[in-house]
Structures are given as structure tokens and as C-alpha cells.
Scaffold this motif. Structure first.
Motif, short mmCIF file in Angstrom:
data_model
loop_
_atom_site.label_atom_id
_atom_site.label_comp_id
_atom_site.label_asym_id
_atom_site.label_seq_id
_atom_site.Cartn_x
_atom_site.Cartn_y
_atom_site.Cartn_z
N ALA A 114 -4.67 85.33 23.30
CA ALA A 114 -3.92 84.80 24.72
C ALA A 114 -4.02 83.44 24.30
CB ALA A 114 -5.63 84.93 25.24
N GLY A 115 -3.54 82.71 23.17
CA GLY A 115 -3.85 81.61 22.81
C GLY A 115 -4.58 80.69 23.70
N ALA A 116 -6.32 80.85 23.18
CA ALA A 116 -7.46 80.38 23.38
C ALA A 116 -8.26 79.75 22.27
CB ALA A 116 -8.21 81.44 23.94
N LEU A 117 -9.47 79.14 22.55
CA LEU A 117 -10.53 78.50 21.65
C LEU A 117 -11.96 78.45 21.86
CD1 LEU A 117 -10.70 77.80 18.45
CD2 LEU A 117 -9.84 75.81 18.88
N VAL A 118 -12.27 79.33 21.09
CA VAL A 118 -13.92 78.73 22.28
C VAL A 118 -14.92 77.94 21.49
CG1 VAL A 118 -16.32 79.55 22.11
CG2 VAL A 118 -14.53 81.43 22.14
N VAL A 119 -14.56 76.59 21.94
CA VAL A 119 -15.58 75.61 21.70
C VAL A 119 -16.67 74.74 21.87
CG1 VAL A 119 -12.77 74.67 20.94
CG2 VAL A 119 -14.58 74.41 23.24
N ARG A 120 -17.19 74.53 21.27
CA ARG A 120 -19.18 74.06 21.65
C ARG A 120 -18.51 72.34 22.21
NH1 ARG A 120 -21.32 72.35 15.53
NH2 ARG A 120 -23.34 71.97 17.21
N GLU A 121 -19.13 72.95 23.28
CA GLU A 121 -19.11 71.41 24.38
C GLU A 121 -20.64 70.60 23.90
OE1 GLU A 121 -17.20 72.81 28.97
OE2 GLU A 121 -19.21 73.43 28.72
N ARG A 122 -21.17 71.28 23.62
CA ARG A 122 -22.64 69.94 23.48
C ARG A 122 -22.82 69.69 22.49
NH1 ARG A 122 -27.24 74.76 25.31
NH2 ARG A 122 -26.66 74.83 27.19
N VAL A 123 -21.84 68.05 21.67
CA VAL A 123 -21.48 67.22 20.97
C VAL A 123 -21.93 66.23 20.86
CG1 VAL A 123 -20.29 69.51 19.51
CG2 VAL A 123 -19.31 67.68 20.98
N PRO A 124 -22.07 65.49 20.10
CA PRO A 124 -21.99 64.03 20.11
C PRO A 124 -20.78 63.50 20.66
CG PRO A 124 -22.72 64.45 17.94
CD PRO A 124 -22.84 65.60 19.03
N GLY A 125 -20.21 62.52 21.42
CA GLY A 125 -19.11 61.68 21.53
C GLY A 125 -18.70 60.95 20.79
N ALA A 126 -18.08 60.64 19.72
CA ALA A 126 -17.01 59.82 18.82
C ALA A 126 -16.69 58.81 19.51
CB ALA A 126 -16.56 60.89 18.41
N ARG A 127 -16.81 57.19 19.35
CA ARG A 127 -16.75 55.89 19.64
C ARG A 127 -15.09 56.12 19.16
NH1 ARG A 127 -18.58 50.01 18.30
NH2 ARG A 127 -17.00 49.14 19.81
N VAL A 128 -13.86 55.74 20.52
CA VAL A 128 -12.65 55.65 20.39
C VAL A 128 -12.85 54.38 19.60
CG1 VAL A 128 -10.28 55.73 21.02
CG2 VAL A 128 -12.47 57.93 20.69
N MET A 129 -11.93 53.38 18.89
CA MET A 129 -11.66 52.41 18.19
C MET A 129 -10.15 52.64 18.79
SD MET A 129 -14.34 51.15 16.98
CE MET A 129 -13.40 49.71 16.36
N PRO A 130 -10.38 50.81 19.94
CA PRO A 130 -8.40 50.41 20.70
C PRO A 130 -7.91 49.67 19.68
CG PRO A 130 -10.72 48.80 21.03
CD PRO A 130 -11.17 49.88 19.88
N VAL A 131 -7.45 49.91 19.64
CA VAL A 131 -5.68 49.55 18.68
C VAL A 131 -5.81 48.21 19.71
CG1 VAL A 131 -3.17 49.40 18.47
CG2 VAL A 131 -4.47 52.04 18.82
N PRO A 132 -5.27 47.25 18.30
CA PRO A 132 -5.14 45.82 18.25
C PRO A 132 -3.68 45.77 19.07
CG PRO A 132 -5.71 46.70 16.07
CD PRO A 132 -5.36 47.64 16.42
N ALA A 133 -4.03 44.68 19.56
CA ALA A 133 -3.29 44.62 20.98
C ALA A 133 -1.88 43.67 19.95
CB ALA A 133 -2.98 43.11 21.60
N PRO A 134 -1.00 43.93 19.96
CA PRO A 134 0.34 43.23 19.16
C PRO A 134 0.71 41.84 19.88
CG PRO A 134 1.04 44.40 21.31
CD PRO A 134 -0.15 44.95 21.14
N PRO A 135 1.70 41.15 18.89
CA PRO A 135 1.19 39.54 19.31
C PRO A 135 2.07 39.53 20.25
CG PRO A 135 2.50 40.12 17.57
CD PRO A 135 2.04 41.19 17.85
N PRO A 136 2.11 38.37 21.52
CA PRO A 136 2.72 38.12 21.99
C PRO A 136 3.68 37.96 22.68
CG PRO A 136 0.88 36.96 22.53
CD PRO A 136 0.91 37.35 21.06
N TRP A 137 4.54 37.44 22.27
CA TRP A 137 6.30 37.72 21.60
C TRP A 137 6.94 39.08 21.61
CZ3 TRP A 137 8.11 38.74 16.34
CH2 TRP A 137 7.43 38.47 16.12
#
Length: 298
Positions: A143-166
Motif C-alpha cells: 500500500a505504500g504506507a507506514l505505521v508511526v508513533r504519534e506520542r513522541v516528544p517534539g525535537a527542537r529545530v534549529m534555524p539556519v543562520p542568516a546569510p550576509p546582507p550583500w
């Protein structure tokens, strides 16, 4: 952890369900379905007592298919992959790309479940789940499916540093369609952790990732631009394009932060300065001439 990647090169926080939790969920589902099937069979037996044996057998087969095959398919379709057992165990059926399943996915899983779960008492499903790296049975694979767990602690996603303004907006014409999700993920992981790496190791890694990105895009990197800054600018360009596709062409793109100007205090009006005139020196009073009766000779 699942290796599903979104458009922003972020790994989805989906953990495949393992055999014990899936077995408990299936046991709870079968307990509910078999109880319902038993009650319906007793009612149909009493209602079809006057029919011939062939008609009773046809009714029994129809009730079996309806309750033990049709009802699970309908429940998974309407609940988007959460049956009663999966809801109790904190599980959910999703597609391979992380999206909710549809009727065709539930139909294939339900049809294969008759053979895997009911026909062999779960033996084939257990073997397939143990062999699979993500704990999938044959119905999930087909079927192209997958059984996953929903009750897992969310991981913190770190933002990508901003590029130089120029570098902001300099790669708006770059073709990013040939860059795979795995390379985006590697670039994002490097950019969020480059301050924790050894400078020489981080520089070599940035150069290697930049070369891979240039090979995928077909456009050389600008001369004199550091590899890490080049990666930041390209990642922010992709995020800006994803935001424009999701929210329309008027979606805000990256702009370097500008420090706000401090308010200028109002200047009080200047009063005209009057010239200071020094006081005049006092004038000595002139004494009046005393007149006498003497007249000088002519």
C-alpha cells in the motif's frame, strides 16, 4: 527515526511503530471487530433460520467480509489511519511521504490483512515486521504506507543562520530542482552545527557541500564568496521559494534585520538673544556759573 524529509530539508519527527505496540493495537481492533461480528452472526442466524443452507452460507460469508474486512477499511479511511486500537496505543497509519492515507491505501492494507492476520493468525505479519527496517508488514509495503508513533516528544529545530546582507536575493535565478532532499538535509545540519565543529573540519565540510551543490545546480559559485555563506544564501533562497508557493507570490522573503532608529528628542524652540548693552558711564554734573556784579573794563 524515519528518514522522511520535508521541503525545508527538515526530517519529520516520525518514529516507526515496532512489533509489540502494533500487535497490541491489532489485538484491540480484532477484539472489537470479532465481538461485533459475533453479535451480528447470532442475529443473522436467528433471522435466517427459515432459509435454506445455501442462503444461510451466503449471508454468513457476506457478514464476514462486511464486518472483518469492510469495517476496518472504512474506519481507517474515515479516521485517516487511526483505528480504535491505534488510537489507544498512540499509533497512526501514514503514507510513505508522511501524508494521511486514502481509501486505496486502506483497501490494500485491509485485503492483505485477511491473509496476514486472519488466515495465518498473524504469523506472516510478525515475520515481515521483524524483517523490515521500519516494522512494516506486507500490507504496508504493497500500500505504500507506514505505521508511526504519534506520542513522541517534539525535537527542537534549529534555524539556519542568516546569510550576509550583500548575498540576499543574489541566487533568485538558480535552478534548485535537481538538488536531492538528502543534500538539503546535510547542508542544513552543517549550517545549524557549524559553530560546534573544529574550524578546519568545518571549512572542509563546507567546501565539499558547496561543490556538491554546484554540481547539482550547474552554476558555479560566485568568486570570493565563502562556502558557508554560499550555502546559507542558497538555503534561504529555497525557503523563500517554498514560502512563495505555499502562501502566494506576495509572501515575504528573507530580508536582513535592520536595527531600529532611536527616536530623536524634540528640540525646544530657541529664544532670540537680545544684545547686552553695557551701562553708560555716569556724567558728572556741571556746576552753574556764579554771576557777580563785576564787569571787566572795556
Amino acid at each position: 527515526m524515519s528518514d522522511l524529509v520535508t521541503g525545508d530539508a527538515v526530517v519529520l519527527g516520525l518514529r516507526p511503530a515496532r512489533l509489540p505496540s502494533r500487535a497490541l493495537a491489532i489485538f484491540l481492533d480484532l477484539l472489537v471487530y470479532l465481538t461485533g461480528y459475533l453479535l451480528i452472526s447470532i442475529g443473522l442466524t436467528l433471522a435466517t433460520a427459515s432459509l435454506d443452507p445455501a442462503a444461510q452460507a451466503a449471508v454468513a460469508v457476506a457478514s464476514f467480509v462486511l464486518v472483518l474486512v469492510g469495517v476496518p477499511i472504512a474506519v481507517e479511511t474515515l479516521s485517516h489511519g487511526r483505528s480504535l486500537g491505534k488510537l489507544a496505543c498512540g499509533l497512526r497509519v501514514v503514507r510513505d511521504d508522511g501524508g494521511p492515507i486514502r481509501f486505496r491505501h486502506a483497501l490494500v492494507r485491509g485485503a492483505m490483512g485477511v491473509v496476514e492476520l486472519l488466515g495465518t493468525f498473524g504469523a506472516i505479519a510478525c515475520i515481515a515486521s521483524l524483517v523490515s527496517a521500519r516494522g512494516r508488514r506486507l500490507g504496508d509495503v504493497f500500500a505504500g504506507a507506514l505505521v508511526v508513533r504519534e506520542r513522541v516528544p517534539g525535537a527542537r529545530v534549529m534555524p539556519v543562520p542568516a546569510p550576509p546582507p550583500w548575498l540576499a536575493g543574489r541566487f533568485s535565478g538558480l535552478d534548485l530542482s535537481a538538488v536531492p532532499d538528502g543534500l538539503w538535509l546535510a547542508i542544513r545540519q552543517y549550517l545549524t552545527r557549524m559553530n560546534q565543529l573544529d574550524p578546519q573540519v568545518g571549512a572542509a565540510m563546507a567546501v565539499r557541500l558547496a561543490d556538491d551543490l554546484v554540481a547539482r545546480t550547474g552554476a558555479p559559485a560566485p568568486v570570493g564568496v565563502p562556502a558557508a555563506a554560499f550555502l546559507m544564501a542558497v538555503v534561504h533562497e529555497r525557503q523563500a521559494r517554498d514560502a512563495a508557493r505555499a502562501f502566494g507570490p506576495g509572501a515575504p522573503s528573507y530580508a536582513p534585520p535592520v536595527a531600529p532608529f532611536a527616536p530623536v528628542p524634540p528640540v525646544p524652540p530657541v529664544m532670540p538673544v537680545m544684545p547686552v548693552v553695557p551701562p553708560a558711564a555716569p556724567v558728572a554734573p556741571v556746576e552753574p556759573v556764579r554771576r557777580t556784579g563785576f564787569v571787566p573794563p572795556a
